[in-house]
Design a protein around this motif. Sequence first.
Motif, short mmCIF file in Angstrom:
data_model
loop_
_atom_site.label_atom_id
_atom_site.label_comp_id
_atom_site.label_asym_id
_atom_site.label_seq_id
_atom_site.Cartn_x
_atom_site.Cartn_y
_atom_site.Cartn_z
N SER A 1 8.25 -8.34 -34.61
CA SER A 1 9.50 -7.61 -34.85
C SER A 1 9.24 -6.12 -35.00
O SER A 1 8.12 -5.69 -35.30
N ALA A 2 10.29 -5.34 -34.81
CA ALA A 2 10.20 -3.89 -35.01
C ALA A 2 9.82 -3.58 -36.45
O ALA A 2 9.05 -2.66 -36.72
N GLU A 3 10.32 -4.39 -37.37
CA GLU A 3 10.00 -4.19 -38.79
C GLU A 3 8.52 -4.42 -39.05
O GLU A 3 7.88 -3.66 -39.78
N ALA A 4 7.95 -5.48 -38.44
CA ALA A 4 6.52 -5.75 -38.60
C ALA A 4 5.70 -4.63 -37.98
O ALA A 4 4.71 -4.18 -38.55
N HIS A 5 6.12 -4.17 -36.80
CA HIS A 5 5.43 -3.06 -36.13
C HIS A 5 5.39 -1.83 -37.03
O HIS A 5 4.34 -1.23 -37.24
#
Length: 152
Positions: free
Chosen positions: A114-118
């Motif tokens: 996810s973008a959040e994990a990135h």
Amino acid sequence: ELRSIIGGSALIDRELLGRPYPNEVVLARRSIYVEWPAAELLQAMDSNKAVEAAVLNILYRELARKVRSQRDIDRGDGVINEYRMVLSVVLADGIIHPAEKMLVREYALKKSISAEAHEAILKELDWTIDEWDQGVKRQVWQLPASKPSHRR
């Protein structure tokens, strides 16, 4: 099929209405989107409980996805660890070549990162999203100009 509401926080916290969206939205693959003025969507939600339920359902699923993503990071999920290693190699020299960025994006899509994990992993590696977007670590941009050597 991923459904998301960009700027959905303003539908819950109406004090956010009218403020500029703080993030840049980049589609990593061909997508279909619908743009709907927030005030009109709020009016539709207020007057039609089915519309309100549908919007809140999308926001709930998005929140659940973010919680799962953070949980994966917290427990050191194997895929997340692999992604962290890929990012650390790409970021090691302080400069991201466009081909490296494309490789990372394709890897993230393939592995459902996810973008959040990135963003969280970038932060762990002491990079900001702005530095990622620029393709260079701030310290690299600010290196002093070297003095010419006078060798003979």
